[in-house]
Scaffold this active site. Structure first.
Site, mmCIF file in Angstrom:
data_model
loop_
_atom_site.group_PDB
_atom_site.id
_atom_site.type_symbol
_atom_site.label_atom_id
_atom_site.label_comp_id
_atom_site.label_asym_id
_atom_site.label_seq_id
_atom_site.Cartn_x
_atom_site.Cartn_y
_atom_site.Cartn_z
ATOM 1 N N LYS A 81 6.904 -1.251 -2.601
ATOM 2 C CA LYS A 81 7.678 -2.492 -2.417
ATOM 3 C C LYS A 81 9.093 -2.231 -1.909
ATOM 4 C CE LYS A 81 4.897 -5.732 -4.904
ATOM 5 N NZ LYS A 81 4.635 -6.506 -6.105
ATOM 6 N N ARG A 93 -0.963 -1.722 -10.392
ATOM 7 C CA ARG A 93 -1.539 -2.191 -9.121
ATOM 8 C C ARG A 93 -0.916 -1.373 -7.980
ATOM 9 N NH1 ARG A 93 -0.481 -5.740 -5.037
ATOM 10 N NH2 ARG A 93 -2.224 -6.988 -4.282
HETATM 11 N N1 HH2 Z 1 2.035 -7.924 -5.462
HETATM 12 C C1 HH2 Z 1 1.503 -8.286 -4.255
HETATM 13 C C2 HH2 Z 1 0.340 -9.059 -4.213
HETATM 14 N N2 HH2 Z 1 -0.293 -9.448 -5.348
HETATM 15 N N3 HH2 Z 1 -0.426 -9.444 -7.714
HETATM 16 C C3 HH2 Z 1 0.075 -9.103 -8.905
HETATM 17 N N4 HH2 Z 1 -0.537 -9.462 -10.048
HETATM 18 N N5 HH2 Z 1 1.233 -8.357 -9.012
HETATM 19 C C4 HH2 Z 1 1.920 -7.953 -7.906
HETATM 20 O O1 HH2 Z 1 2.980 -7.295 -8.072
HETATM 21 C C5 HH2 Z 1 1.403 -8.312 -6.614
HETATM 22 C C6 HH2 Z 1 0.209 -9.075 -6.558
HETATM 23 C C7 HH2 Z 1 2.168 -7.852 -2.994
HETATM 24 O O2 HH2 Z 1 1.683 -6.619 -2.549
HETATM 25 P P1 HH2 Z 1 0.524 -6.406 -1.440
HETATM 26 O O3 HH2 Z 1 -0.792 -6.944 -1.900
HETATM 27 O O4 HH2 Z 1 0.483 -4.984 -1.054
HETATM 28 O O5 HH2 Z 1 1.022 -7.192 -0.166
HETATM 29 P P2 HH2 Z 1 0.634 -8.610 0.413
HETATM 30 O O6 HH2 Z 1 0.827 -9.642 -0.628
HETATM 31 O O7 HH2 Z 1 1.569 -8.771 1.581
HETATM 32 O O8 HH2 Z 1 -0.802 -8.570 0.810
#
Ligand code: HH2
Length: 277
Positions: free
Chosen positions: A223, A257
């Site tokens: 992040k 995660r």
């Molecule tokens: N962070 C992201 C997405 N979903 N869900 C939970 N429970 N906690 C988190 O910290 C979280 C999440 C963002 O990360 P990422 O999936 O890599 O990116 P994107 O949302 O752009 O797909």
């Protein structure tokens, strides 16, 4: 990546790694790479082999400023991957990262047993009943505003107590709509409407959220706060990711995660053995 087959690893009893599988064209770190269902499926199976206890499939990016995706398109992205994982007999729970009731319903019917809702039932309260009926787990995450607006000047009097109050209230909402308390997971939402200082304070004071009595999930992987601290681009943030997760583990988080499952399983295995001999 680790050079060790999973069968030779000690079974971790105190933490679970949740592997991220983004089936999206615009996720902040791996958008587009796994858009096609087949490559997403192969990637998910690889993360399970690396030791992911949960696979989190997302068909809509939650990065700051991301465009919303219609439910049909989100289903078109994630449902074939869930079906493929079930057909392959994957040895990991399947989580769907969605805030839409239609997507949650179809994912649960296809074999998902976790719904990861970054709006904590505010976008689609009906998800509570769907989760309750399916006997699935539900992750409730804290976020201020929406992904479009959340990073516009976030402000808190005391970020930790405000996040704690929010999670407590959403947990009450979920249980009053039929979700069993023991199926709820709580998440402070690192990076969702938070400055670097807010994210660090949430990790530092994580034990205050652990007192809510439910497993705490933490999502720090790659992040931007890690980039702001280290000056590293998104693909070079694994050391920062590991540091943040190990410290969160030491402070009571139990679900992590991440994009890079194998290195995190190693890091947390060592952390667990050190803390609890
Ligand atoms: N962070 C992201 C997405 N979903 N869900 C939970 N429970 N906690 C988190 O910290 C979280 C999440 C963002 O990360 P990422 O999936 O890599 O990116 P994107 O949302 O752009 O797909």
């Amino acid at each position: 990546m680790t050079g060790q087959p999973p069968s030779t690893r000690p079974t971790p009893t105190t933490f679970e790694v949740m592997g991220i599988v983004n089936v999206t064209p615009d996720s902040f770190s791996d958008g587009g790479r796994y858009l096609e269902a087949r490559s997403a499926l192969i990637h998910a199976l690889e993360l399970a082999r690396e030791g992911a206890a949960i696979l989190d499939l997302g068909g809509e990016s939650t990065r700051p400023g991301a465009d919303p995706v219609p439910a049909d398109e989100e289903c078109r992205r994630v449902i074939p991957v869930i079906e493929g994982l079930v057909a392959a007999g994957v040895n990991a729970r399947i989580s769907v990262d969605t805030s839409k009731a239609e997507v949650a319903e179809r994912a649960l019917a296809a074999g998902a047993t976790v719904v990861n809702d970054v709006t904590a039932l505010r976008a689609a309260p009906q998800i509570a009943e769907l989760v309750a009926q399916a006997g699935a787990q539900l992750c409730l995450m804290h976020m201020v505003g929406t992904p479009r607006t959340m990073q516009a000047d976030p402000h808190y009097e005391d970020v930790v107590s405000e996040v704690k109050r929010f999670l407590e209230e959403r947990m009450k909402f979920a249980t009053s709509h039929g979700v069993a308390e023991q199926r709820i997971i709580l998440d402070p939402g690192i990076g969702f409407g938070k400055t670097v200082a807010h994210n660090l304070e949430l990790i530092r004071r994580l034990p205050e959220l652990v007192t809510l009595g439910r497993p705490v999930l933490i999502g720090t992987s790659r992040k931007s706060f890690l980039g702001q601290l280290t000056g590293r681009e998104v693909d070079d943030r694994l050391p920062g990711t590991i540091a943040a997760n190990v410290l969160a583990y030491e402070r009571g988080a139990t679900i992590f995660r991440v994009h890079d499952v194998a290195p995190l399983v190693d890091a947390l295995t060592v952390a667990a053995a050190t803390i609890t001999p």
